[in-house]
Design an enzyme around this catalytic site. Structure first.
Site, mmCIF file in Angstrom:
data_model
loop_
_atom_site.group_PDB
_atom_site.id
_atom_site.type_symbol
_atom_site.label_atom_id
_atom_site.label_comp_id
_atom_site.label_asym_id
_atom_site.label_seq_id
_atom_site.Cartn_x
_atom_site.Cartn_y
_atom_site.Cartn_z
ATOM 1 N N LEU A 65 0.839 -1.204 0.000
ATOM 2 C CA LEU A 65 0.000 0.000 0.000
ATOM 3 C C LEU A 65 0.873 1.253 0.000
ATOM 4 O O LEU A 65 2.074 1.177 0.278
ATOM 5 C CB LEU A 65 -0.906 -0.045 1.240
ATOM 6 C CG LEU A 65 -1.889 -1.225 1.244
ATOM 7 C CD1 LEU A 65 -2.464 -1.453 2.630
ATOM 8 C CD2 LEU A 65 -2.997 -0.994 0.222
ATOM 9 N N PRO A 66 0.271 2.423 -0.299
ATOM 10 C CA PRO A 66 1.107 3.619 -0.448
ATOM 11 C C PRO A 66 1.871 4.040 0.810
ATOM 12 O O PRO A 66 3.076 4.272 0.733
ATOM 13 C CB PRO A 66 0.101 4.705 -0.866
ATOM 14 C CG PRO A 66 -1.048 3.965 -1.470
ATOM 15 C CD PRO A 66 -1.120 2.661 -0.733
ATOM 16 N N THR A 94 6.407 0.648 1.718
ATOM 17 C CA THR A 94 7.422 1.473 2.380
ATOM 18 C C THR A 94 6.688 2.459 3.271
ATOM 19 O O THR A 94 5.950 3.323 2.778
ATOM 20 C CB THR A 94 8.254 2.267 1.349
ATOM 21 O OG1 THR A 94 8.838 1.350 0.438
ATOM 22 C CG2 THR A 94 9.339 3.073 2.039
ATOM 23 N N LYS A 169 15.243 0.423 4.458
ATOM 24 C CA LYS A 169 14.651 0.948 3.220
ATOM 25 C C LYS A 169 14.842 2.459 3.088
ATOM 26 O O LYS A 169 15.192 2.966 2.019
ATOM 27 C CB LYS A 169 13.160 0.574 3.199
ATOM 28 C CG LYS A 169 12.366 1.152 2.061
ATOM 29 C CD LYS A 169 12.775 0.579 0.723
ATOM 30 C CE LYS A 169 12.100 1.335 -0.407
ATOM 31 N NZ LYS A 169 12.598 0.943 -1.716
ATOM 32 N N LYS A 244 8.007 11.088 -0.251
ATOM 33 C CA LYS A 244 7.571 10.448 1.008
ATOM 34 C C LYS A 244 8.771 9.802 1.715
ATOM 35 O O LYS A 244 8.992 10.017 2.908
ATOM 36 C CB LYS A 244 6.511 9.382 0.684
ATOM 37 C CG LYS A 244 6.033 8.581 1.875
ATOM 38 C CD LYS A 244 5.229 7.354 1.476
ATOM 39 C CE LYS A 244 6.119 6.246 0.982
ATOM 40 N NZ LYS A 244 5.434 4.951 0.794
HETATM 41 P P1 NAD Z 1 0.725 2.453 -6.308
HETATM 42 O O1 NAD Z 1 0.130 3.749 -5.927
HETATM 43 O O2 NAD Z 1 0.939 2.118 -7.748
HETATM 44 O O3 NAD Z 1 -0.120 1.231 -5.655
HETATM 45 C C1 NAD Z 1 -0.762 1.279 -4.415
HETATM 46 C C2 NAD Z 1 -2.103 0.577 -4.576
HETATM 47 O O4 NAD Z 1 -2.735 0.506 -3.305
HETATM 48 C C3 NAD Z 1 -3.068 1.321 -5.500
HETATM 49 O O5 NAD Z 1 -3.466 0.450 -6.564
HETATM 50 C C4 NAD Z 1 -4.228 1.709 -4.589
HETATM 51 O O6 NAD Z 1 -5.492 1.669 -5.242
HETATM 52 C C5 NAD Z 1 -4.133 0.640 -3.517
HETATM 53 N N1 NAD Z 1 -4.769 1.010 -2.252
HETATM 54 C C6 NAD Z 1 -4.654 2.148 -1.531
HETATM 55 N N2 NAD Z 1 -5.385 2.081 -0.404
HETATM 56 C C7 NAD Z 1 -5.982 0.854 -0.413
HETATM 57 C C8 NAD Z 1 -6.862 0.189 0.469
HETATM 58 N N3 NAD Z 1 -7.292 0.763 1.608
HETATM 59 N N4 NAD Z 1 -7.271 -1.059 0.150
HETATM 60 C C9 NAD Z 1 -6.854 -1.652 -1.009
HETATM 61 N N5 NAD Z 1 -6.018 -1.066 -1.893
HETATM 62 C C10 NAD Z 1 -5.599 0.181 -1.594
HETATM 63 O O7 NAD Z 1 2.108 2.366 -5.520
HETATM 64 P P2 NAD Z 1 3.350 1.388 -5.800
HETATM 65 O O8 NAD Z 1 4.312 2.081 -6.702
HETATM 66 O O9 NAD Z 1 2.847 0.029 -6.133
HETATM 67 O O10 NAD Z 1 4.016 1.395 -4.349
HETATM 68 C C11 NAD Z 1 3.472 0.664 -3.259
HETATM 69 C C12 NAD Z 1 4.449 0.763 -2.105
HETATM 70 O O11 NAD Z 1 5.732 0.249 -2.520
HETATM 71 C C13 NAD Z 1 4.713 2.206 -1.637
HETATM 72 O O12 NAD Z 1 4.837 2.204 -0.247
HETATM 73 C C14 NAD Z 1 6.026 2.570 -2.327
HETATM 74 O O13 NAD Z 1 6.738 3.548 -1.625
HETATM 75 C C15 NAD Z 1 6.726 1.234 -2.335
HETATM 76 N N6 NAD Z 1 7.736 1.038 -3.405
HETATM 77 C C16 NAD Z 1 7.484 1.401 -4.687
HETATM 78 C C17 NAD Z 1 8.458 1.191 -5.662
HETATM 79 C C18 NAD Z 1 8.238 1.577 -7.110
HETATM 80 O O14 NAD Z 1 9.209 1.569 -7.889
HETATM 81 N N7 NAD Z 1 7.008 1.885 -7.515
HETATM 82 C C19 NAD Z 1 9.685 0.610 -5.319
HETATM 83 C C20 NAD Z 1 9.898 0.216 -3.994
HETATM 84 C C21 NAD Z 1 8.910 0.430 -3.044
#
Ligand code: NAD
Length: 293
Positions: A65-66, A94, A169, A244
């Site tokens: 999740l975000p 994260t 992280k 963030k």
């Molecule tokens: P994203 O915004 O693409 O995905 C997050 C998903 O969570 C969305 O599809 C959203 O609809 C869903 N969501 C939010 N609240 C929800 C709820 N209450 N119930 C169900 N679903 C819900 O983000 P991402 O890029 O996939 O990143 C996710 C996490 O991973 C973050 O914490 C980010 O910092 C971390 N991260 C991302 C990357 C990257 O390259 N994108 C790399 C490492 C870590």
């Protein structure tokens, strides 16, 4: 084969869930976004109507999740009231160390084991199943989580107790934020000096300036075909998420008394980039701001 609830199927969660399906697990998927959910179903996950429904009967619950507030909310409202005893909880988002410790504690009070297991490697690593996982939690929980994480990643490091995954992280991502700025500046300077980006890449990627931001995620189009620079900086890893993480690193630095002047500068520059309307763009797009665009 384990029955796994997967909540949060965005840029990262989508391909991670797909790798669990490939690894012969049964994945019960939920996301607030219908598009994200449909994409996961197309890769073999089973769609369910709510997070609460996803976790019922699951042996493992993975959340991606975000931010901390989403993880706290989903844990408190959906996961903890509905999971069976013995279910292992793995949060791959994260988030801030405090939220990770908090959910770890409430899980423990409910008699459940939890690990925080944030990842590095981006969407490319999530798709290829080559992520690095930094895992905080007890030894028994880590041993249980490892085979599941191995379906999604290559390097699985047990960094300490619950919260230690998040600590590792934010250190890593502060380094990434700073190096992406340094690489952007180096390639912009090279352009002004008349250097061809491919030639500069050929030098830097095999010299002492080599780093992940150069080799895997070059902010300039051309030399690294998979980098977001080749698709108008479509994320990838959003600038919102980088900001963030840089803010989390600054909070942690202040709380622990660590000196992080480059991290502080990176946080300010990404803040400017995000506040100029670029939060949804890939973080490597900050090169355009540095270039005056
Ligand atoms: P994203 O915004 O693409 O995905 C997050 C998903 O969570 C969305 O599809 C959203 O609809 C869903 N969501 C939010 N609240 C929800 C709820 N209450 N119930 C169900 N679903 C819900 O983000 P991402 O890029 O996939 O990143 C996710 C996490 O991973 C973050 O914490 C980010 O910092 C971390 N991260 C991302 C990357 C990257 O390259 N994108 C790399 C490492 C870590």
């Amino acid at each position: 084969m384990a029955k796994i609830a997967f909540i949060g199927l965005g840029n990262m969660g989508g391909p991670m869930a797909a790798n669990l399906v490939k690894g012969q697990h049964q994945v019960m998927a939920f996301d607030l976004s219908a598009a994200a959910l449909d994409a996961a179903v197309a890769k073999g996950a089973k769609k369910v109507a709510s997070a609460a429904e996803a976790v019922k009967g699951a042996e493992i619950v993975v959340t991606m999740l975000p931010a901390g507030k989403h993880v706290r909310e989903v844990y408190e409202k959906d996961v903890l009231p509905n999971v069976a005893k013995g279910t292992l909880l793995i949060d791959c988002s994260t988030i801030d160390v405090d939220s990770a410790r908090h959910v770890g504690q409430v899980a423990q009070q409910a008699g459940l084991e939890m690990v925080d297991a944030p990842v590095s490697g981006g969407v490319g690593g999530a798709t290829a199943g080559t992520l690095t996982f930094m895992v905080g939690g007890g030894d028994a929980a880590f041993a249980k989580a490892r085979p599941i994480l191995e379906k999604m990643g290559k390097n699985i490091v047990h960094t300490g107790a619950v919260g230690a995954g998040q600590a590792a992280k934010i250190c890593n991502n502060m380094i990434l934020g700073v190096t992406m700025l340094a690489v952007s500046e180096g390639f912009l300077l090279g352009k002004r000096l008349g250097l061809d980006a491919q030639k500069l890449f050929d030098v830097v990627s095999t010299s002492s300036g080599s780093c992940w931001a150069v080799n895997n995620y070059l902010p300039v189009p051309g030399p690294v075909p998979t980098s977001p620079a080749n698709r108008d900086y479509q994320a990838g890893f959003t600038a919102d998420n980088m900001l963030k993480d840089l803010k989390l690193a600054q909070q942690a630095a202040q709380a622990s008394g660590a000196s992080t002047p480059m991290g502080a500068e990176a946080a300010q520059l990404f803040n400017l980039f995000v506040n100029s309307g670029n939060g949804a763009k890939d973080f490597s797009g900050i090169i355009r701001m540095l270039d005056g665009k």
